[in-house]
Write an enzyme that holds these catalytic residues in place. Sequence first.
Site, PDB file in Angstrom:
ATOM      1  N   CYS A   1      15.626 -31.332  -7.343  1.00 14.80           N
ATOM      2  CA  CYS A   1      17.055 -31.514  -7.120  1.00 14.80           C
ATOM      3  C   CYS A   1      17.581 -30.468  -6.148  1.00 14.80           C
ATOM      4  O   CYS A   1      17.055 -29.365  -6.049  1.00 14.80           O
ATOM      5  CB  CYS A   1      17.810 -31.409  -8.441  1.00 14.80           C
ATOM      6  SG  CYS A   1      17.461 -32.760  -9.584  1.00 14.80           S
TER       7      CYS A   1
ATOM      8  N   HIS B   1      11.845 -28.393 -11.003  1.00 11.88           N
ATOM      9  CA  HIS B   1      13.292 -28.254 -10.995  1.00 11.88           C
ATOM     10  C   HIS B   1      13.783 -27.513  -9.758  1.00 11.88           C
ATOM     11  O   HIS B   1      13.103 -26.637  -9.211  1.00 11.88           O
ATOM     12  CB  HIS B   1      13.763 -27.486 -12.232  1.00 11.88           C
ATOM     13  CG  HIS B   1      13.845 -28.322 -13.469  1.00 11.88           C
ATOM     14  ND1 HIS B   1      14.637 -29.449 -13.547  1.00 11.88           N
ATOM     15  CD2 HIS B   1      13.228 -28.204 -14.684  1.00 11.88           C
ATOM     16  CE1 HIS B   1      14.519 -29.979 -14.755  1.00 11.88           C
ATOM     17  NE2 HIS B   1      13.673 -29.249 -15.458  1.00 11.88           N
TER      18      HIS B   1
END
Length: 319
Positions: free
Chosen positions: A138, A90
């Site tokens: 991301c 993440h």
Amino acid sequence: MANAKKRMALLVGCNYPNTQYELHGCINDVVAMQELLVERFGYEPTSIELLTDGPGSKVMPTGANIRKALNRMVDEAEEGDVLFFHYSGHGVLLNKHHLKREEAIVPCDFNLITDVDFRQLVNRLPKGATFTILSDSCHSGGLIDKEKEQVGLNCPPPRDQTNSKPGPHLSKPKNIPYESLLSHLASLTNLVESEIGTHLTALFGEEASLKFRLPEVDLDQLFGQVHGSDSGILLSGCQSNETSADMPGGPGRKAQGAFSSAVQSILKKQRALMSNKEVVVLARKMLKAEGLDEQHPCLYCSDENVEAPFLLWDVGTKK
């Protein structure tokens, strides 16, 4: 450039098992990269460190452990050495100041490693050494603070990700929203505080990011100047305002990050020397062909490293 003396790599995959943020392909990403580094790039297995949060992992990819491993690589680096960090997990976009984008990766314990931390590592490199980061997460564009964007200027403008449609094959974005992360940290500290840095420093102390431990004026003094011969090279899975896809497994395929999979596929098929720019451009084309046309890999580095061979690999160095 000087001939490479040592090749060192740190590969980190975070799947966040048994949490609401669980991903599926990140460990597969770095295990596949480990094999590729040995078979294609001639890395010695002993020069590669693998950190994952999978079952039986002896060293978890916490913020502190990742920092220790990165600092160890930089401390051991000499002129001409090639350092590589592949992260799959993440990412989060920090809205601390709202006026500029600040990026971070999310270790398994949520002790963020920020763009400032990567800037510090690059600044510590001895002359002639290089540090390549491949971040499949991301908001990974700009993950090295103040690094020059070389591929990415022609991407579409930022868009609202709140109601974005899922990508193909039921992919999952590798993104933890800022407010969700803030809420999670607040539940651990029980502090009534809106600044994410306050929670991180309360939880992790001196092991928290420099971004949160030093006043901004001090950070500007430390990292305000970036030299033209800067040796940091970032291949990001997407722009800072975009998400990177975690692709589920299926018949005949393992779960894997879309960007990691694309890069690895390109490097296996293209046996000739490839520049940093070529790797990113071809990865963009592959993701678009697969229907992931809202994820745009980017390249950040000095002008001299745009056309430099990826990982300074040369045909003569392969075993």
